[in-house]
Write a protein that holds these residues in place. Structure first.
Motif: not given
Length: 285
Positions: A57-67, A71-89
């Motif tokens: 979804a991020v490759t599609a919407t951000f468009f310019g990044f190599r998939h 994939a080196r960041a997502l979905p792993d990021a959500w195992t370290f911090a919830s969406v709510s935590d990330v939005l608060t940060a």
């Protein structure tokens, strides 16, 4: 209204939004909730309004990044911090950064007026076909003027960015080709852009060959007249798709917003929170 107004306002507001990428306060805020490294903070922080999305979804919407880079960041990021935590940060880092950069100007009535105008424009955007904008539009508005202005600037730039993806795909341009074209036109250097989007040398050269086959590049590797015309049409289409919020705000209030926000943006640039050159491709003035 001249579609060029949309481009002008993007250039005016983008440094205000971009503190979330370039300020040390924002990087530290993402690190504090467990995100590892700049790119995990970037991808999770920008994507979080859409939920715990994966690399596709991020490759599609951000468009310019190599998939694979995503994939080196997502979905792993959500195992370290919830969406709510990330939005608060995200908002906490922006708050600290803007307070440090703007100082007493965060309490300036002019900034509050700018926030109100920017919010009115941002709320006039169309959600359909604009996934990143729509995700941000569903978030609650901060009460403080400097953060309200940041949220509005974020919504407006993502509204424009979603439209830019539409214009690029309609023109048959892929993510790597879009960046090769930028470099060929002299907008950015390959040294700045390629590593920040993850494309390999082989992929970059293949994209260059495809653009050459289309007649968009000359023998010297620089953009051709046909390429310039194609780029102009893509940017014209992008501006037209981005114009709606500014038409809703009107000429006078749009000009007033640009006038009000310029001193704050100058403090941000002078404070080093918006480097030039940058992978976004926005100049300092």
């Amino acid at each position: 209204m001249d579609p060029g107004v949309a481009r002008q306002m993007w250039r005016v507001l983008e440094p205000y939004h971009a503190v979330t990428y370039f300020s040390e306060d924002s990087r530290r805020a993402f690190s504090d909730v467990g995100l590892r490294g700049f790119w995990m903070g970037y991808f999770a922080g920008r994507a979080a309004p859409m939920g715990a999305v994966g690399p596709g979804a991020v490759t599609a919407t951000f468009f310019g990044f190599r998939h694979s880079m995503v994939a080196r960041a997502l979905p792993d990021a959500w195992t370290f911090a919830s969406v709510s935590d990330v939005l608060t940060a995200r908002i906490r880092g922006v708050d600290r950064a803007l307070r440090g950069l703007l100082g007493d100007a965060v309490h300036d009535p002019a900034l509050a007026e700018a926030a109100g105008l920017a919010r009115a424009a941002a709320e006039a955007g169309e959600r359909a076909g604009r996934p990143i904008y729509a995700g941000n539009a569903d978030l609650p508005w901060p009460a403080e003027a400097h953060l309200m202005l940041w949220q509005a600037a974020t919504m407006l730039r993502e509204h424009r960015g979603d439209g830019h993806v539409v214009a690029l795909t309609a023109a048959g341009v892929d993510g790597c080709e879009s960046h090769v074209s930028l470099v060929a036109a002299g907008a950015l250097s390959r040294q700045v852009l390629q590593p920040n989007r993850g494309w390999t040398d082989d992929e970059w050269e293949a994209a260059t060959a495809r653009l050459w086959d289309r007649g968009w590049l000359g023998e010297d590797g620089l953009v051709s007249e046909d390429g310039l015309a194609a780029r102009h049409e893509i940017e014209r289409h992008t501006d037209e798709l981005a114009l709606g919020p500014w038409q809703a705000l009107g000429d006078a209030r749009t000009e007033r917003l640009a006038e009000l926000v310029t001193p704050a943006v100058r403090l941000i640039v002078d404070g080093g929170a918006f480097p030039v050159p940058n992978p976004i491709g926005v100049p300092s003035s």
